[in-house]
Design an enzyme around this catalytic site. Structure first.
Site, PDB file in Angstrom:
ATOM      1  N   ASP A  87      -1.647-120.489  25.452  1.00 55.26           N
ATOM      2  CA  ASP A  87      -0.879-121.733  25.316  1.00 55.26           C
ATOM      3  C   ASP A  87       0.045-121.487  24.130  1.00 55.26           C
ATOM      4  O   ASP A  87      -0.105-120.507  23.405  1.00 55.26           O
ATOM      5  CB  ASP A  87      -1.803-122.928  25.042  1.00 55.26           C
ATOM      6  CG  ASP A  87      -1.165-124.266  25.448  1.00 55.26           C
ATOM      7  OD1 ASP A  87      -1.568-124.834  26.476  1.00 55.26           O
ATOM      8  OD2 ASP A  87      -0.239-124.723  24.739  1.00 55.26           O
ATOM      9  N   LEU A  93       6.164-119.766  26.374  1.00 55.55           N
ATOM     10  CA  LEU A  93       6.627-119.243  27.671  1.00 55.55           C
ATOM     11  C   LEU A  93       8.104-118.867  27.651  1.00 55.55           C
ATOM     12  O   LEU A  93       8.548-118.039  28.451  1.00 55.55           O
ATOM     13  CB  LEU A  93       6.373-120.282  28.769  1.00 55.55           C
ATOM     14  CG  LEU A  93       4.896-120.515  29.108  1.00 55.55           C
ATOM     15  CD1 LEU A  93       4.711-121.824  29.872  1.00 55.55           C
ATOM     16  CD2 LEU A  93       4.352-119.332  29.921  1.00 55.55           C
ATOM     17  N   TYR A 109      11.957-132.876  36.059  1.00 55.46           N
ATOM     18  CA  TYR A 109      10.663-132.191  36.088  1.00 55.46           C
ATOM     19  C   TYR A 109      10.373-131.679  37.504  1.00 55.46           C
ATOM     20  O   TYR A 109      10.011-130.513  37.706  1.00 55.46           O
ATOM     21  CB  TYR A 109       9.590-133.165  35.600  1.00 55.46           C
ATOM     22  CG  TYR A 109       8.167-132.765  35.898  1.00 55.46           C
ATOM     23  CD1 TYR A 109       7.587-131.655  35.298  1.00 55.46           C
ATOM     24  CD2 TYR A 109       7.381-133.527  36.778  1.00 55.46           C
ATOM     25  CE1 TYR A 109       6.269-131.305  35.567  1.00 55.46           C
ATOM     26  CE2 TYR A 109       6.065-133.193  37.045  1.00 55.46           C
ATOM     27  CZ  TYR A 109       5.518-132.075  36.441  1.00 55.46           C
ATOM     28  OH  TYR A 109       4.216-131.725  36.714  1.00 55.46           O
ATOM     29  N   LYS A 116       9.962-127.748  39.005  1.00 60.95           N
ATOM     30  CA  LYS A 116       8.848-127.218  39.796  1.00 60.95           C
ATOM     31  C   LYS A 116       9.371-126.647  41.131  1.00 60.95           C
ATOM     32  O   LYS A 116       8.843-125.641  41.620  1.00 60.95           O
ATOM     33  CB  LYS A 116       7.815-128.313  40.049  1.00 60.95           C
ATOM     34  CG  LYS A 116       7.071-128.766  38.789  1.00 60.95           C
ATOM     35  CD  LYS A 116       6.186-127.664  38.235  1.00 60.95           C
ATOM     36  CE  LYS A 116       5.348-128.129  37.062  1.00 60.95           C
ATOM     37  NZ  LYS A 116       4.478-127.089  36.505  1.00 60.95           N
ATOM     38  N   ARG A 156      -2.041-145.970  43.170  1.00 60.05           N
ATOM     39  CA  ARG A 156      -1.355-144.807  43.749  1.00 60.05           C
ATOM     40  C   ARG A 156      -2.272-143.580  43.765  1.00 60.05           C
ATOM     41  O   ARG A 156      -2.303-142.811  44.719  1.00 60.05           O
ATOM     42  CB  ARG A 156      -0.082-144.518  42.940  1.00 60.05           C
ATOM     43  CG  ARG A 156       0.598-143.215  43.315  1.00 60.05           C
ATOM     44  CD  ARG A 156       1.867-142.996  42.489  1.00 60.05           C
ATOM     45  NE  ARG A 156       2.356-141.641  42.638  1.00 60.05           N
ATOM     46  CZ  ARG A 156       1.962-140.621  41.895  1.00 60.05           C
ATOM     47  NH1 ARG A 156       1.057-140.789  40.943  1.00 60.05           N
ATOM     48  NH2 ARG A 156       2.451-139.410  42.106  1.00 60.05           N
TER      49      ARG A 156
HETATM   50  P1  NAI Z   1      -0.656-130.742  29.966  1.00 60.79           P
HETATM   51  O1  NAI Z   1       0.656-131.249  29.500  1.00 60.79           O
HETATM   52  O2  NAI Z   1      -1.895-131.405  29.470  1.00 60.79           O
HETATM   53  O3  NAI Z   1      -0.779-129.180  29.646  1.00 60.79           O
HETATM   54  C1  NAI Z   1       0.320-128.304  29.683  1.00 60.79           C
HETATM   55  C2  NAI Z   1       0.124-127.255  28.618  1.00 60.79           C
HETATM   56  O4  NAI Z   1       1.282-126.395  28.647  1.00 60.79           O
HETATM   57  C3  NAI Z   1       0.024-127.839  27.204  1.00 60.79           C
HETATM   58  O5  NAI Z   1      -1.168-127.407  26.574  1.00 60.79           O
HETATM   59  C4  NAI Z   1       1.256-127.318  26.504  1.00 60.79           C
HETATM   60  O6  NAI Z   1       1.036-126.988  25.116  1.00 60.79           O
HETATM   61  C5  NAI Z   1       1.596-126.081  27.305  1.00 60.79           C
HETATM   62  N1  NAI Z   1       3.014-125.751  27.188  1.00 60.79           N
HETATM   63  C6  NAI Z   1       4.083-126.596  27.292  1.00 60.79           C
HETATM   64  N2  NAI Z   1       5.218-125.942  27.035  1.00 60.79           N
HETATM   65  C7  NAI Z   1       4.881-124.669  26.757  1.00 60.79           C
HETATM   66  C8  NAI Z   1       5.617-123.518  26.414  1.00 60.79           C
HETATM   67  N3  NAI Z   1       6.964-123.551  26.268  1.00 60.79           N
HETATM   68  N4  NAI Z   1       4.954-122.371  26.185  1.00 60.79           N
HETATM   69  C9  NAI Z   1       3.599-122.323  26.322  1.00 60.79           C
HETATM   70  N5  NAI Z   1       2.842-123.372  26.641  1.00 60.79           N
HETATM   71  C10 NAI Z   1       3.483-124.538  26.859  1.00 60.79           C
HETATM   72  O7  NAI Z   1      -0.613-130.770  31.559  1.00 60.79           O
HETATM   73  P2  NAI Z   1      -1.824-130.710  32.591  1.00 60.79           P
HETATM   74  O8  NAI Z   1      -2.087-132.098  33.082  1.00 60.79           O
HETATM   75  O9  NAI Z   1      -2.915-129.920  32.056  1.00 60.79           O
HETATM   76  O10 NAI Z   1      -1.131-129.933  33.814  1.00 60.79           O
HETATM   77  C11 NAI Z   1      -1.174-128.533  33.904  1.00 60.79           C
HETATM   78  C12 NAI Z   1      -0.110-128.073  34.887  1.00 60.79           C
HETATM   79  O11 NAI Z   1      -0.321-128.691  36.131  1.00 60.79           O
HETATM   80  C13 NAI Z   1       1.321-128.426  34.453  1.00 60.79           C
HETATM   81  O12 NAI Z   1       2.162-127.354  34.813  1.00 60.79           O
HETATM   82  C14 NAI Z   1       1.647-129.643  35.266  1.00 60.79           C
HETATM   83  O13 NAI Z   1       3.045-129.738  35.522  1.00 60.79           O
HETATM   84  C15 NAI Z   1       0.849-129.379  36.536  1.00 60.79           C
HETATM   85  N6  NAI Z   1       0.486-130.626  37.201  1.00 60.79           N
HETATM   86  C16 NAI Z   1      -0.516-131.418  36.679  1.00 60.79           C
HETATM   87  C17 NAI Z   1      -0.874-132.581  37.315  1.00 60.79           C
HETATM   88  C18 NAI Z   1      -2.006-133.429  36.845  1.00 60.79           C
HETATM   89  O14 NAI Z   1      -2.306-134.421  37.517  1.00 60.79           O
HETATM   90  N7  NAI Z   1      -2.683-133.117  35.722  1.00 60.79           N
HETATM   91  C19 NAI Z   1      -0.164-133.041  38.531  1.00 60.79           C
HETATM   92  C20 NAI Z   1       0.884-132.130  38.965  1.00 60.79           C
HETATM   93  C21 NAI Z   1       1.172-130.965  38.321  1.00 60.79           C
HETATM   94  C1  15L Z   2       2.324-134.711  37.535  1.00 63.24           C
HETATM   95  O1  15L Z   2       3.064-133.817  37.930  1.00 63.24           O
HETATM   96  C2  15L Z   2       1.921-134.811  36.115  1.00 63.24           C
HETATM   97  O2  15L Z   2       1.782-133.542  35.518  1.00 63.24           O
HETATM   98  C3  15L Z   2       0.658-135.614  35.895  1.00 63.24           C
HETATM   99  O3  15L Z   2       0.566-135.954  34.513  1.00 63.24           O
HETATM  100  C4  15L Z   2       0.640-136.881  36.745  1.00 63.24           C
HETATM  101  O4  15L Z   2       1.611-137.745  36.305  1.00 63.24           O
HETATM  102  C5  15L Z   2       0.857-136.518  38.199  1.00 63.24           C
HETATM  103  O5  15L Z   2       1.999-135.717  38.398  1.00 63.24           O
HETATM  104  C6  15L Z   2       0.972-137.714  39.126  1.00 63.24           C
HETATM  105  O6  15L Z   2       1.898-137.770  39.932  1.00 63.24           O
HETATM  106  O7  15L Z   2       0.106-138.603  39.054  1.00 63.24           O
END
Ligand code: NAI
Ligand code: 15L
Length: 269
Positions: free
Chosen positions: A37, A55, A139, A143, A177
């Site tokens: 991270d 990243l 966003y 993706k 939702r």
């Molecule tokens: P989160 O925001 O909690 O975790 C993302 C992590 O990526 C963070 O720890 C952050 O420090 C790191 N990050 C951000 N920018 C960075 C960079 N430039 N370099 C290195 N690390 C970086 O998100 P979450 O909920 O854990 O989601 C994980 C992945 O799944 C994300 O890519 C998100 O878009 C995707 N996702 C998550 C959903 C959910 O419901 N939790 C739904 C749809 C997609």
């Molecule tokens: C996402 O893509 C986000 O990362 C997550 O935080 C939620 O908002 C999720 O979609 C969602 O649609 O509920």
């Protein structure tokens, strides 16, 4: 249960919500789990390596990818917001990741895509992976870029990717939702395991959802992955209804699959 198929796996975004949920669960999938991270999240435990990297920094990304067999790419900006950070993490970052994968011969990636790639489909429509992207914001566009870039790296270099369009992966559904979009942490792990172990993954798009009665997504194009959800948002239905007001059916938030993301903004750097 013995699942291990990979010696060393890289998990990016390890400090985030899903990274934390998967850290222990992924131990069955590998001998060594490399966690990365940009944020410090403490030391490595047994069977782990911790390597911090932004990243957007190509050399740093090369370093975290070197020596791994497969990648679970969760790192990046995970919500709608200003374009500059999305550009750095989700567009430049995913390019850096695939270049490093190509350089180091990594052949399989699980990419955390999002339901916001298709957020402007309506909640009364059922879509498959063959429907064209209709992102609901910058966003979602980022993706969609990751999905297209991974397809390019499959067609040119044979790197297999599962683009997992995650719905809403949290401990429990947080609103009405999410009764349609919820993905439990255990099902997320089941889905990632299926993506890592299926013999022929190719370039695949799969919706990341549990076995919810109401759904907008048809995963029939992804049967080859072999994912079988075992959880369901339905057990939370009564509680969620009791705790939330009925939606205004004329509000875009209740009309489109992306929910609140379809109104987030305004866009800017
Ligand atoms: P989160 O925001 O909690 O975790 C993302 C992590 O990526 C963070 O720890 C952050 O420090 C790191 N990050 C951000 N920018 C960075 C960079 N430039 N370099 C290195 N690390 C970086 O998100 P979450 O909920 O854990 O989601 C994980 C992945 O799944 C994300 O890519 C998100 O878009 C995707 N996702 C998550 C959903 C959910 O419901 N939790 C739904 C749809 C997609
Ligand atoms: C996402 O893509 C986000 O990362 C997550 O935080 C939620 O908002 C999720 O979609 C969602 O649609 O509920």
């Amino acid at each position: 249960m013995t699942i291990k198929v990979h010696e060393k796996l890289l998990l990016t975004g390890a400090a985030g919500g899903l990274g934390k949920a998967l850290r222990e669960r992924l131990k069955v999938n590998c001998t060594v789990l490399r966690l990365s991270d940009r944020k410090d999240f403490g030391p490595a435990n047994a069977g782990e390596e911790v390597v911090l990297a932004d990243l957007a920094d190509a050399a740093a990304v090369d370093g975290i990818v070197r020596g791994v067999d497969a990648i679970i790419h969760l790192g990046g900006i995970s919500v709608e917001g200003p374009f500059a950070p999305i550009l750095q993490a989700n567009i430049l970052g995913v390019f850096n990741l695939y270049e490093a994968a190509r350089t180091h011969g990594v052949k399989r990636v699980v990419f955390a895509s999002s339901n916001h790639v298709t957020g402007f489909y309506r909640q009364n429509q059922t879509i498959t992976a063959d429907h064209a992207p209709r992102p609901d914001g910058l966003y979602g566009v980022s993706k969609a870029f990751g999905e297209d870039l991974s397809r390019l790296y499959f067609d040119r270099y044979g790197i297999e990717t599962a683009c997992v369009r995650i719905g809403s992966s949290f401990a429990e559904p947080r609103d009405r939702r999410m009764l349609a979009t919820w993905l439990s942490f255990d099902d997320l792990h089941r889905l990632i395991t299926a993506c890592l172990t299926t013999p022929a993954l190719g370039h695949s798009i799969v919706f990341g959802m549990s076995d919810n009665a109401v759904t907008w997504w048809d995963n029939s194009r992804a049967r080859h992955i072999g994912y079988r959800p075992q959880d369901s948002a339905d057990v939370f239905r009564d509680t969620v209804y009791a705790q939330t007001a009925a939606p205004d059916l004329n509000d875009p938030v209740a009309i489109f699959q992306g929910g609140g993301f379809v109104k987030a903004g305004p866009f800017g750097l």
